[in-house]
Write an enzyme that holds these catalytic residues in place. Structure first.
Site, short mmCIF file in Angstrom:
data_model
loop_
_atom_site.label_atom_id
_atom_site.label_comp_id
_atom_site.label_asym_id
_atom_site.label_seq_id
_atom_site.Cartn_x
_atom_site.Cartn_y
_atom_site.Cartn_z
N ARG A 225 36.36 50.03 39.39
CA ARG A 225 36.03 51.12 38.48
C ARG A 225 35.60 52.33 39.31
O ARG A 225 34.84 52.19 40.28
CB ARG A 225 34.88 50.71 37.53
CG ARG A 225 35.26 49.60 36.56
CD ARG A 225 36.22 50.11 35.50
NE ARG A 225 36.66 49.06 34.57
CZ ARG A 225 37.77 48.36 34.71
NH1 ARG A 225 38.56 48.56 35.75
NH2 ARG A 225 38.11 47.45 33.80
N HIS A 273 45.91 54.01 39.78
CA HIS A 273 45.45 52.96 38.86
C HIS A 273 46.56 51.95 38.59
O HIS A 273 46.90 51.65 37.43
CB HIS A 273 44.94 53.56 37.55
CG HIS A 273 43.96 52.66 36.84
ND1 HIS A 273 42.90 53.14 36.12
CD2 HIS A 273 43.89 51.31 36.75
CE1 HIS A 273 42.21 52.13 35.61
NE2 HIS A 273 42.80 51.00 35.99
#
Length: 310
Positions: A225, A273
């Site tokens: 994250r 990502h």
């Protein structure tokens, strides 16, 4: 009675249009999959992505569970309208993708591949890297993904230690936990992998002080994250040489703004990502199994603990 499954993740519906109904039929579950909930009170299950337009779960009075397509649930777990059980996504494809990303980038940095791949001056640099067993790797987060990555790196003879918020034991991996164990895990680590959920306790877990605990020139891999790392502290550590390179897959704002200093920094690698994506073929099986279990009165898989946030 025919179940109504509301697929509330329109961005990925095409991937599941044929697959999900077929998987439900294969499991002998009588269900219709809809992409519009004309009458929310008739919906039995919601398949969801935290980026989806649906934000108000109050009208779904009959819904038995919300089944997320994402491993991370920080965007939804604090939604006050969500009173239904929430399950996050854990599937083999997601785990395999994460292991491949972590191992690949760890080996790239460990072996110093860039100095040979990017070598416009044709420099003959015969410097050998240390052996994997001579490098300490700190795995922050020993959930399903972190444990799989830790074991894969340990199988390559890296000296892997694991850290988690609460005590966990993984055979073959020295484990630490809690505030007292964090420094022990990070002290003199040469590679750090962050695979923690985003919670108030984990935000900025890699700050200036903790980055100073690493061995000088350490490598950072963050496929977890974005907010796990203090961006300013990381940039300062990179400029000072305390961190030798950072490979980052997740960010506080995505897509990463074009003017963010990470883009221009020579010792930062950015991936968009992609470390672990949900594959429809595996995810559909997990969704269907949870619906089957719910209808049979069995415990749901990967149920989120709201008090812990994951």
């Amino acid at each position: 009675m025919t179940l109504t499954v509301f697929f509330a993740a329109p961005a990925v519906w095409e991937e599941y249009r044929d697959l999900l109904p077929q998987q439900l039929a294969n499991a002998w579950i009588d269900a219709q999959v809809v992409t519009e909930a004309l009458d929310p009170a008739t919906v039995d299950y919601i398949i969801y992505a935290p980026s989806a337009p649906l934000q108000d779960f109050n009208p779904f009075t009959r819904c038995k569970a919300v089944l997320s397509l994402w491993a991370g649930v920080e965007r939804i777990v604090d939604n006050s309208t969500l009173t239904q059980p929430l399950c996050r996504m854990v599937d083999n494809g997601l785990t395999e993708g994460m292991v491949e990303w972590v191992v690949g980038h760890a080996l790239r940095l460990h072996l110093g591949m860039d100095r040979h791949i990017i070598n416009p001056g044709h420099v003959w640099d015969a410097t050998c890297p240390p052996l994997a067993r001579e490098r300490k790797v700190a795995m922050l987060g020993m959930g399903a993904l972190g444990t799989a990555c830790a074991l894969a790196l340990a199988a390559l003879n890296f000296n892997v230690v694991g850290w988690s918020r609460t005590e966990k034991h993984t055979p073959g991996i020295q484990s630490f936990h809690g505030g007292a164990g964090l420094e022990a895990a990070l002290r003199d680590a040469e590679i750090v992998v962050t695979l923690l959920p985003k919670t108030p306790e984990t935000e900025n877990i890699l700050n200036a002080e903790r980055l100073s605990w690493l061995k000088s020139g350490a490598f950072i891999l963050n496929p977890g994250r974005g907010p796990l790392i203090d961006d300013a502290a990381l940039l300062a550590a990179l400029d000072a040489g305390q961190v030798g390179h950072a490979t980052l897959d997740v960010f506080r704002i995505e897509p990463l703004p074009q003017d963010h200093p990470f883009w221009a920094h020579p010792r930062v690698t950015i991936t968009p990502h992609i470390a672990a994506d949900t594959r429809a073929t595996g995810a559909a099986k997990v969704l269907v199994e949870n619906i089957r279990r719910s209808e049979a009165g069995a415990p749901l898989l990967h149920l989120v603990d709201r008090t812990r946030g994951y």
